[in-house]
Design a protein around this motif. Structure first.
Motif, short mmCIF file in Angstrom:
data_model
loop_
_atom_site.label_atom_id
_atom_site.label_comp_id
_atom_site.label_asym_id
_atom_site.label_seq_id
_atom_site.Cartn_x
_atom_site.Cartn_y
_atom_site.Cartn_z
N GLN A 82 0.81 -1.21 0.00
CA GLN A 82 0.00 0.00 0.00
C GLN A 82 0.85 1.27 0.00
N LEU A 83 2.14 1.13 0.30
CA LEU A 83 3.03 2.28 0.29
C LEU A 83 3.64 2.45 -1.09
N VAL A 84 3.67 3.67 -1.57
CA VAL A 84 4.27 3.97 -2.86
C VAL A 84 5.69 4.45 -2.60
N ARG A 85 6.65 3.77 -3.21
CA ARG A 85 8.05 4.17 -3.08
C ARG A 85 8.51 4.76 -4.40
N GLU A 86 9.13 5.91 -4.33
CA GLU A 86 9.63 6.57 -5.54
C GLU A 86 11.05 6.14 -5.86
N TYR A 87 11.81 5.78 -4.84
CA TYR A 87 13.22 5.44 -5.04
C TYR A 87 13.34 3.94 -5.31
N HIS A 88 13.70 3.58 -6.51
CA HIS A 88 13.85 2.19 -6.94
C HIS A 88 12.67 1.31 -6.52
N PRO A 89 11.47 1.62 -6.98
CA PRO A 89 10.32 0.79 -6.60
C PRO A 89 10.39 -0.63 -7.17
N GLU A 90 11.28 -0.83 -8.16
CA GLU A 90 11.42 -2.17 -8.76
C GLU A 90 12.22 -3.12 -7.86
N LEU A 91 12.90 -2.57 -6.86
CA LEU A 91 13.72 -3.38 -5.96
C LEU A 91 12.98 -3.66 -4.66
N PRO A 92 13.36 -4.73 -3.97
CA PRO A 92 12.83 -4.91 -2.62
C PRO A 92 13.21 -3.69 -1.77
N GLU A 93 12.37 -3.40 -0.80
CA GLU A 93 12.57 -2.19 0.02
C GLU A 93 13.96 -2.13 0.65
N TRP A 94 14.45 -3.26 1.15
CA TRP A 94 15.76 -3.25 1.82
C TRP A 94 16.88 -2.90 0.85
N GLN A 95 16.77 -3.38 -0.40
CA GLN A 95 17.81 -3.07 -1.39
C GLN A 95 17.76 -1.60 -1.80
N ALA A 96 16.55 -1.08 -1.96
CA ALA A 96 16.41 0.33 -2.31
C ALA A 96 16.96 1.21 -1.19
N ASP A 97 16.67 0.85 0.05
CA ASP A 97 17.18 1.65 1.17
C ASP A 97 18.70 1.54 1.30
N LEU A 98 19.24 0.39 1.00
CA LEU A 98 20.70 0.24 1.01
C LEU A 98 21.33 1.16 -0.03
N LEU A 99 20.77 1.20 -1.23
CA LEU A 99 21.29 2.09 -2.26
C LEU A 99 21.14 3.56 -1.85
N ARG A 100 20.01 3.90 -1.24
CA ARG A 100 19.82 5.28 -0.76
C ARG A 100 20.86 5.63 0.30
N TRP A 101 21.13 4.70 1.22
CA TRP A 101 22.13 4.95 2.27
C TRP A 101 23.49 5.20 1.63
N GLU A 102 23.88 4.33 0.71
CA GLU A 102 25.19 4.46 0.07
C GLU A 102 25.29 5.75 -0.75
N GLU A 103 24.22 6.13 -1.39
CA GLU A 103 24.21 7.38 -2.15
C GLU A 103 24.34 8.58 -1.20
N LYS A 104 23.62 8.56 -0.11
CA LYS A 104 23.66 9.66 0.86
C LYS A 104 25.05 9.84 1.45
#
Length: 147
Positions: free
Chosen positions: A113-135
């Motif tokens: 039910q949650l819409v994710r804008e950052y890498h929605p094609e990836l599992p949430e944990w993988q998208a958040d890992l990429l966001r962390w590394e980018e930050k």
């Protein structure tokens, strides 16, 4: 097997069980301050890794409820709102608890039910890992070990 385990309650919020009541404050800190925020868990894991390897944490822990410090001597926190809710744990203890919690979070079913804008094609944990590394502009220190 870890000294702490996690599950979701009937409201889909994290709860924990500990083998030893000494870890009760640690479990409370994790489910309160980190909750279901994978980026916060990634921060905590990186800070634990930093102090394990003799470095100061890459940033002070930010919290509305707790005063927290990661040091080579251990992990210390104090609840700003609840008198007497404070504890100290060794670095291996905090690492084990955080690694167990990360595994728990990563295994949770996706919240469709949650819409994710950052890498929605990836599992949430993988998208958040990429966001962390980018930050932070560096690979997460647990990459290749825990994920």
């Amino acid at each position: 097997m870890s000294f702490i385990s996690f599950a979701l309650d009937q409201y889909r919020l994290p709860v924990f069980e500990v083998d030893d009541l000494r870890y009760q404050p640690l479990g409370g800190w994790i489910i309160t301050d980190i909750s279901r925020d994978m980026l916060a868990c990634l921060d905590a894991l990186a800070m634990a890794d930093d102090v394990t390897n003799g470095r100061a944490p890459f940033e002070p822990w930010s919290s509305e409820n707790y005063e927290v410090s990661f040091t080579p001597d251990g992990f210390v926190f104090r609840n700003e709102w609840v008198e007497g809710d404070e504890a100290r744990y060794s670095v291996p203890e905090i690492r084990e608890a955080l690694e167990t919690y990360w595994r728990f979070l990563a295994a949770l079913p996706e919240r469709r039910q949650l819409v994710r804008e950052y890498h929605p094609e990836l599992p949430e944990w993988q998208a958040d890992l990429l966001r962390w590394e980018e930050k932070w502009g560096r690979p997460h220190p647990y990459r290749g070990r825990l994920f």
